[in-house]
Write a protein that holds these residues in place. Sequence first.
Motif, PDB file in Angstrom:
ATOM      1  N   GLY A  48      92.396  20.885  48.559  1.00  0.00           N
ATOM      2  CA  GLY A  48      92.407  19.737  47.794  1.00  0.00           C
ATOM      3  C   GLY A  48      91.405  19.420  46.264  1.00  0.00           C
ATOM      4  O   GLY A  48      91.575  18.740  45.474  1.00  0.00           O
ATOM      5  N   ASN A  49      90.401  20.465  46.399  1.00  0.00           N
ATOM      6  CA  ASN A  49      90.107  19.979  45.334  1.00  0.00           C
ATOM      7  C   ASN A  49      89.918  21.250  44.370  1.00  0.00           C
ATOM      8  O   ASN A  49      90.118  22.955  44.904  1.00  0.00           O
ATOM      9  CB  ASN A  49      88.126  20.967  46.247  1.00  0.00           C
ATOM     10  N   LEU A  50      89.922  21.483  43.178  1.00  0.00           N
ATOM     11  CA  LEU A  50      90.560  22.772  42.386  1.00  0.00           C
ATOM     12  C   LEU A  50      88.604  22.719  41.824  1.00  0.00           C
ATOM     13  O   LEU A  50      88.415  22.100  40.872  1.00  0.00           O
ATOM     14  CB  LEU A  50      91.459  21.628  41.018  1.00  0.00           C
ATOM     15  N   PRO A  51      88.579  23.924  42.321  1.00  0.00           N
ATOM     16  CA  PRO A  51      87.633  24.688  41.571  1.00  0.00           C
ATOM     17  C   PRO A  51      87.171  25.179  39.862  1.00  0.00           C
ATOM     18  O   PRO A  51      88.379  25.513  39.157  1.00  0.00           O
ATOM     19  CB  PRO A  51      87.279  25.658  42.267  1.00  0.00           C
ATOM     20  N   THR A  52      86.083  24.331  38.718  1.00  0.00           N
ATOM     21  CA  THR A  52      86.556  24.269  37.739  1.00  0.00           C
ATOM     22  C   THR A  52      84.821  24.693  37.577  1.00  0.00           C
ATOM     23  O   THR A  52      83.951  24.496  37.773  1.00  0.00           O
ATOM     24  CB  THR A  52      86.231  23.368  37.205  1.00  0.00           C
ATOM     25  N   PHE A  53      84.550  25.513  36.073  1.00  0.00           N
ATOM     26  CA  PHE A  53      83.141  25.667  35.360  1.00  0.00           C
ATOM     27  C   PHE A  53      83.490  24.697  34.436  1.00  0.00           C
ATOM     28  O   PHE A  53      82.621  25.159  34.146  1.00  0.00           O
ATOM     29  CB  PHE A  53      83.398  27.403  35.780  1.00  0.00           C
ATOM     30  N   HIS A  54      83.774  23.995  33.892  1.00  0.00           N
ATOM     31  CA  HIS A  54      83.724  22.893  33.039  1.00  0.00           C
ATOM     32  C   HIS A  54      83.081  22.300  33.341  1.00  0.00           C
ATOM     33  O   HIS A  54      84.078  21.486  34.612  1.00  0.00           O
ATOM     34  CB  HIS A  54      84.979  22.616  32.806  1.00  0.00           C
ATOM     35  N   ASN A  55      82.050  21.217  33.368  1.00  0.00           N
ATOM     36  CA  ASN A  55      80.766  20.524  34.473  1.00  0.00           C
ATOM     37  C   ASN A  55      80.584  19.133  33.766  1.00  0.00           C
ATOM     38  O   ASN A  55      80.126  18.679  33.996  1.00  0.00           O
ATOM     39  CB  ASN A  55      79.170  21.774  34.116  1.00  0.00           C
ATOM     40  N   VAL A  56      82.210  18.927  32.464  1.00  0.00           N
ATOM     41  CA  VAL A  56      82.462  18.310  32.578  1.00  0.00           C
ATOM     42  C   VAL A  56      84.451  17.376  32.521  1.00  0.00           C
ATOM     43  O   VAL A  56      85.004  18.236  32.073  1.00  0.00           O
ATOM     44  CB  VAL A  56      81.930  16.967  31.338  1.00  0.00           C
ATOM     45  N   VAL A  57      84.708  17.264  34.093  1.00  0.00           N
ATOM     46  CA  VAL A  57      86.182  17.470  34.355  1.00  0.00           C
ATOM     47  C   VAL A  57      86.954  16.628  32.908  1.00  0.00           C
ATOM     48  O   VAL A  57      87.996  17.056  33.203  1.00  0.00           O
ATOM     49  CB  VAL A  57      85.828  16.842  35.679  1.00  0.00           C
TER      50      VAL A  57
END
Length: 289
Positions: A160-169
């Motif tokens: 249920g969580n999409l990991p992202t490296f963008h630190n402002v979603v």
Amino acid sequence: MFAIVGAAGNVGYSTSIALRKAGVPVRAILRDAAKAAALKELGCEIALADLQDAEALAKAIAGADAVQIIVPVALKVRDPAEELRQSIDSIARALAQASPKRVLAISDYGAHVTDDIGMPTIFHGLEERLGQLNVPRTVLRSAEHMHNWARVIPVAMASGNLPTFHNVVDMVFPTIAAADLGLIAADLLLRPGEKDLDVVHAEGPRRYSANDVATALTELSGRTIHARVVPRSQWKVTFERNMPGSLAELLIKANEAHNRGGLIDVEPNAGEIRYGTTELIDALQPFLR
């Protein structure tokens, strides 16, 4: 004759289809003969050459009026970053030997930046290397491909969580469907070359954020998905879980540049911008089937 290096890939195949629909001859240059069937059905001539073999690649390109080149990332080699650099050198030597009338090179957003920002810096090197050749060229800088999100869709579906490296979603960034990039490339190949160097940027119909990706996955799957920022302290171990260290380093630097903003983007006052038509949700849908 239009020679397409890497014609079996997402971008090259899309370009090949568009050129054949336009009624022009296409030579599909592949490393693996097993991937030739679909291109033969399109009516493409097939030539085999490895990007690391400049002599074979020059023979495959010989006689072509225009050549499209792309430098893919090889995940299964020990040092993907060095493999990319060697491929660039090999391609340049092959082009110098074959002397086509025009070259279209798929590059990267941010390739104009002179600082080391990871993957775009590899393509900065590609553009500089091609600049040493006496051949008119179009540099088609591509935004990040939408299908790159496919790598983390299984994690998102499971947790249920999409990991992202963008630190402002909710920060939007340029991205494009690979098929759209191929269509834009074909259109550029078909128009007469007017300059020794033409720089074109290509991105999707609008820009998206990590939150937009999560929203699209929610709509497609029926499960609520939230974008979750991967802490900077976990980047190295997260990347190296799935790829060699040299490639992880390129992607870490690129994501840091993304988060600083304004670097992996359109070069100011440099050529035109082309826009694809595929929306993010449509590009992601096949990966949930």
